[in-house]
Enzyme design. Structure first.
Site, PDB file in Angstrom:
ATOM      1  N   GLY A   1       0.830  -1.203   0.000  1.00 49.56           N
ATOM      2  CA  GLY A   1       0.000   0.000   0.000  1.00 49.56           C
ATOM      3  C   GLY A   1       0.858   1.243   0.000  1.00 49.56           C
ATOM      4  N   ASN A   2       0.236   2.388   0.206  1.00 52.71           N
ATOM      5  CA  ASN A   2       1.006   3.636   0.278  1.00 52.71           C
ATOM      6  C   ASN A   2       0.396   4.553   1.336  1.00 52.71           C
ATOM      7  OD1 ASN A   2      -1.040   5.424  -1.057  1.00 52.71           O
ATOM      8  ND2 ASN A   2      -0.679   4.010  -2.759  1.00 52.71           N
TER       9      ASN A   2
END
Ligand code: CTP
Length: 420
Positions: free
Chosen positions: A211-212
């Protein structure tokens, strides 16, 4: 919005559970009416659990509430999926043998049929005539998707994907779906704006993902600013730390591929598409069906990644390849760029190159360092235009920056396709 979801007796009934989810997650009040045959494919308990309401297909349940009259009267929208050949025939000939067909006869709002059946049934003159009759009376009958059918055969007859039915249903209900959408006075009144927001998650296994740090705050602020400007807002939300503003038409997505599908589907009906989502450029090449376990006698696994499609560039290409006319010819596509300077150039040099590479109309550029923009409330951006106008700066809260971006979009739209 009050929606009646009629479910016909076909194998595709299981896909309608996802459609129900999309409606309820977008905040709509859904009453499910399965036919007797539908409950052989998906049981009443599933519909009750997912809708949070009791489910019946009999005119003899709760007779004192006069459901066979009331449900159709009160519904803002009726969606029938899968619409089997049998249900289309019953609706076209005005039969009223169960609660769903009664409700269809009492409909005051728009009605959408999403057919699913074998190709021969769909192409049979009897079904063609029933579809024509329903359309001539104002109902919307979607074209079934083409592809693999239940047996070994393939052709037209697959139920359209839940997201496609969802989009078509909300488009049909139009302003009724969101009372103020596109109707409120303001510079974007009558315009449809699609906004992507949040960070995509790329699955590694059922419990892990790449993810980020995107919080989705900027995307949510843009959606609020667009609503305030009078737009109808379709909000395609990847993972967000904040709630989307109320009043948007919400579609939840997880991965870059899901976001791509939703964005390409929403774009043709949009005057503006804003790609504020942080889209993962790479995803794991293999996704394990089961949790990846550590083993003492094996090295740590190596992750192999593959490129995700560039959605922004595909949106620009889709606009370019679409027939001239409709929303496409004057559609505005806006990208966001999170940049850091490096040995090859400063932030603005990288951003100008990105604007040229992506081919979008506006690029909103952030200067990023960990903790500098992601998740913070204060921000500053530069808006670059692909059409020669000089850069424009905006700073302040994410709401201030969103208002400046939406203002600039309003001005650009006015230039390319004046309202009214
Ligand atoms: N974007 C997209 N699809 C991707 C990656 C990014 O549509 N696969 C969009 C983002 O939503 C944003 C814009 O492209 O509007 C720029 O995103 P950014 O991550 O800065 O650009 P990249 O193309 O990833 O560029 P680079 O990695 O070269 O910096």
């Amino acid at each position: 919005m009050r929606i009646i979801l009629g479910v016909g007796g076909g194998i595709a009934a299981y896909k309608v559970a996802s459609l129900l989810r999309l409606f309820t997650e977008a905040g709509h009040d859904v009453t499910v009416i399965p036919t007797e045959a539908a409950t052989r494919f998906v049981g009443t308990a599933t519909w009750e659990a997912l809708s949070g309401k009791p489910v019946s297909n009999s005119v003899f349940d709760d007779v004192e509430k006069v459901n066979h009259v009331r449900l159709g009267h009160e519904a803002d929208l009726i969606v029938v999926a899968p619409a089997t050949a049998d249900l289309l025939a019953k609706a076209a000939t005005g039969q009223a043998g169960d609660l769903l067909t009664n409700t269809l006869l009492m409909a005051h709002g728009p009605v959408l049929f999403a057919p699913a059946m074998h190709s021969e049934m769909w192409q049979h003159p009897a079904t063609r005539a029933n579809v024509e009759t329903l359309r001539s009376r104002g109902a919307t009958v979607l074209e079934p998707a083409v592809g693999r059918l239940t047996g070994a055969d393939s052709g037209p007859g697959r139920l359209p994907e839940p997201e496609v039915i969802f989009d078509a249903a909300l488009a049909l209900a139009g302003a009724a779906a969101v009372p103020s959408a596109g109707n409120a006075p303001g510079p974007l009144a009558g315009r449809t704006v699609t906004i992507t927001a949040g960070g995509t998650r790329e699955a590694l296994d059922p419990v892990r993902f790449l993810g980020n740090r995107s919080s989705g705050k900027q995307g949510a602020a843009l959606a609020q600013a667009a609503l305030d400007a009078g737009a109808r807002v379709r909000f395609l939300a990847a993972h967000m730390d904040v709630e989307p503003p109320s009043g948007v038409e919400l579609v939840r997505v997880e991965s870059a591929l899901e976001l791509r599908e939703a964005a390409l589907a929403a774009a043709p009906e949009s005057d503006v598409v804003i790609m504020a989502a942080a889209v993962a450029d790479f995803r794991p090449a293999e996704v394990s069906d089961t949790k990846i376990k550590k083993k003492d006698d094996q090295d740590a696994p190596l992750l192999r990644l593959v490129r995700n499609p560039d959605i922004l560039r595909e949106l620009v290409e889709q606009r370019g390849s679409a027939a001239v006319g409709g929303k496409h010819s004057s559609q505005l596509i806006v990208g966001f760029a999170a940049e850091t300077g490096d040995a090859d150039g400063d932030v603005l040099e990288h951003a100008r190159a990105k604007l040229a590479r992506k081919g979008c109309d506006l690029l909103v550029v952030n200067h990023v360092g960990i903790g500098r923009v992601f998740g913070q409330d204060e921000t500053s951006v530069v808006i670059l235009s692909g059409h020669g106008a000089g850069p424009q700066s905006a700073a302040g809260s994410k709401a201030d920056v969103a208002a400046a971006v939406i203002d600039r979009i309003g001005a650009e739209l006015e230039r390319v396709s004046p309202a009214g």
